[in-house]
Design a protein around this motif. Sequence first.
Motif, PDB file in Angstrom:
ATOM      1  N   GLU A   1       0.828  -1.204   0.000  1.00  0.00           N
ATOM      2  CA  GLU A   1       0.000   0.000   0.000  1.00  0.00           C
ATOM      3  C   GLU A   1       0.863   1.255   0.000  1.00  0.00           C
ATOM      4  OE1 GLU A   1      -3.499   2.087   2.725  1.00  0.00           O
ATOM      5  OE2 GLU A   1      -3.097  -0.057   2.901  1.00  0.00           O
TER       6      GLU A   1
ATOM      7  N   SER B   1      -6.355  11.230  -8.558  1.00  0.00           N
ATOM      8  CA  SER B   1      -5.412  10.533  -7.680  1.00  0.00           C
ATOM      9  C   SER B   1      -5.973  10.380  -6.280  1.00  0.00           C
ATOM     10  CB  SER B   1      -4.079  11.278  -7.638  1.00  0.00           C
ATOM     11  OG  SER B   1      -4.223  12.544  -7.025  1.00  0.00           O
ATOM     12  N   THR B   2      -6.780  11.345  -5.836  1.00  0.00           N
ATOM     13  CA  THR B   2      -7.410  11.254  -4.516  1.00  0.00           C
ATOM     14  C   THR B   2      -8.370  10.075  -4.463  1.00  0.00           C
ATOM     15  OG1 THR B   2      -7.251  13.653  -4.205  1.00  0.00           O
ATOM     16  CG2 THR B   2      -8.825  12.467  -2.814  1.00  0.00           C
TER      17      THR B   2
ATOM     18  N   LEU C   1       2.354   1.867  -3.398  1.00  0.00           N
ATOM     19  CA  LEU C   1       1.398   2.462  -4.339  1.00  0.00           C
ATOM     20  C   LEU C   1       1.024   3.885  -3.944  1.00  0.00           C
ATOM     21  CD1 LEU C   1      -1.017  -0.585  -4.821  1.00  0.00           C
ATOM     22  CD2 LEU C   1       0.587   0.316  -6.504  1.00  0.00           C
ATOM     23  N   THR C   2       1.003   4.150  -2.643  1.00  0.00           N
ATOM     24  CA  THR C   2       0.555   5.450  -2.145  1.00  0.00           C
ATOM     25  C   THR C   2       1.522   6.578  -2.496  1.00  0.00           C
ATOM     26  OG1 THR C   2      -0.652   4.455  -0.292  1.00  0.00           O
ATOM     27  CG2 THR C   2      -0.017   6.768  -0.071  1.00  0.00           C
TER      28      THR C   2
ATOM     29  N   ILE D   1       1.145   7.929  -5.997  1.00  0.00           N
ATOM     30  CA  ILE D   1      -0.186   8.538  -6.128  1.00  0.00           C
ATOM     31  C   ILE D   1      -0.208   9.911  -5.465  1.00  0.00           C
ATOM     32  CG2 ILE D   1      -2.617   8.336  -5.467  1.00  0.00           C
ATOM     33  CD1 ILE D   1      -2.342   5.310  -5.704  1.00  0.00           C
TER      34      ILE D   1
ATOM     35  N   LEU E   1      -8.254   7.454  -6.451  1.00  0.00           N
ATOM     36  CA  LEU E   1      -7.438   6.249  -6.584  1.00  0.00           C
ATOM     37  C   LEU E   1      -6.805   5.874  -5.255  1.00  0.00           C
ATOM     38  CD1 LEU E   1      -6.239   4.078  -8.392  1.00  0.00           C
ATOM     39  CD2 LEU E   1      -4.381   5.669  -8.972  1.00  0.00           C
ATOM     40  N   LEU E   2      -6.323   6.869  -4.521  1.00  0.00           N
ATOM     41  CA  LEU E   2      -5.709   6.632  -3.216  1.00  0.00           C
ATOM     42  C   LEU E   2      -6.720   6.031  -2.248  1.00  0.00           C
ATOM     43  CD1 LEU E   2      -3.218   6.967  -1.406  1.00  0.00           C
ATOM     44  CD2 LEU E   2      -4.040   9.264  -0.836  1.00  0.00           C
TER      45      LEU E   2
ATOM     46  N   ILE F   1       1.585  12.380  -7.656  1.00  0.00           N
ATOM     47  CA  ILE F   1       0.758  12.753  -8.816  1.00  0.00           C
ATOM     48  C   ILE F   1      -0.329  13.738  -8.407  1.00  0.00           C
ATOM     49  CG2 ILE F   1      -0.918  11.853 -10.488  1.00  0.00           C
ATOM     50  CD1 ILE F   1       0.696   9.249 -10.544  1.00  0.00           C
ATOM     51  N   SER F   2      -0.762  13.669  -7.149  1.00  0.00           N
ATOM     52  CA  SER F   2      -1.869  14.510  -6.679  1.00  0.00           C
ATOM     53  C   SER F   2      -1.549  16.005  -6.756  1.00  0.00           C
ATOM     54  CB  SER F   2      -2.239  14.135  -5.245  1.00  0.00           C
ATOM     55  OG  SER F   2      -1.200  14.470  -4.342  1.00  0.00           O
TER      56      SER F   2
ATOM     57  N   VAL G   1      -7.313   2.370  -3.188  1.00  0.00           N
ATOM     58  CA  VAL G   1      -6.181   1.521  -2.798  1.00  0.00           C
ATOM     59  C   VAL G   1      -6.278   1.171  -1.325  1.00  0.00           C
ATOM     60  CG1 VAL G   1      -3.682   1.488  -2.418  1.00  0.00           C
ATOM     61  CG2 VAL G   1      -4.593   2.290  -4.594  1.00  0.00           C
TER      62      VAL G   1
END
Length: 253
Positions: A144, A164-165, A147-148, A151, A167-168, A154-155, A171
């Motif tokens: 996690e 991205s929010t 991946l975080t 992300i 997507l986060l 990118i935010s 996840v």
Amino acid sequence: MIYNIFNGIKAYAGTLQLISKLRLWKYFGVPMLISILVATSIILSAYALADNFGLYISNLWVWEWGKDTFFVISEILSGVLILVLGFILYKHIVMALSAPFMSPVSEKIEAHLLGAQRHQHRDTSFSEQLLRGIRINVRNLLLELLLTIPIVLISFIPIVGIASTILLFLVQAYYAGFGNMDYTLERHFKYDESIKFVKQHRGLAIGNGIVFMLFLLIPVIGIILVLPLSVTAASTETVKLLKAQNRLKSNDI
């Protein structure tokens, strides 16, 4: 996947009644205490460390003008960052330490759903359930975080940041649902088999985790009820999946 996400969310309906019917509340005492202690520790840590991190970050501002403003912004961002990291750590710590208490809950729900029909499953001890919970959640925590980080980076890009929010959130929801499903899977599957099963049913894990994450936004009541409701919901849907796929080995009574 959308259908399974919906099923994961819908499974929360009736969880309170099922918990009361099967008299499961007594099993949630220790996990609730763990949840409260971990959440309190994270909040206090964010409050205590925000000033220190804020001061350290503010030193990067070499100009005199705007230094006080930059310090305030740094302090706020530090507190938010600690809370975000704490939010991620919270669910994995609580789910790992609660594993020995949640496995019996899942087993009783399974027995209730299957009625008189009994099925073979792996007999595991308290320590084995705890170690399994720690192993699963440490793995999930590392993945996690992996991946975080991208992300979050990118935010900061305009427009893309909104996506991205979301997507986060998804996840985090996935790994929360993963942990809840494993309380049932640990009786039937070995570690690698469990991971493979959840990957095949990501939608269910995400759906369960979405409600889990939303509950944590409710002050006090959220951290108290999140585990009982999410584990009950995950157990009912996971057992139904195992039965539908003939993944349960029957025993003669």
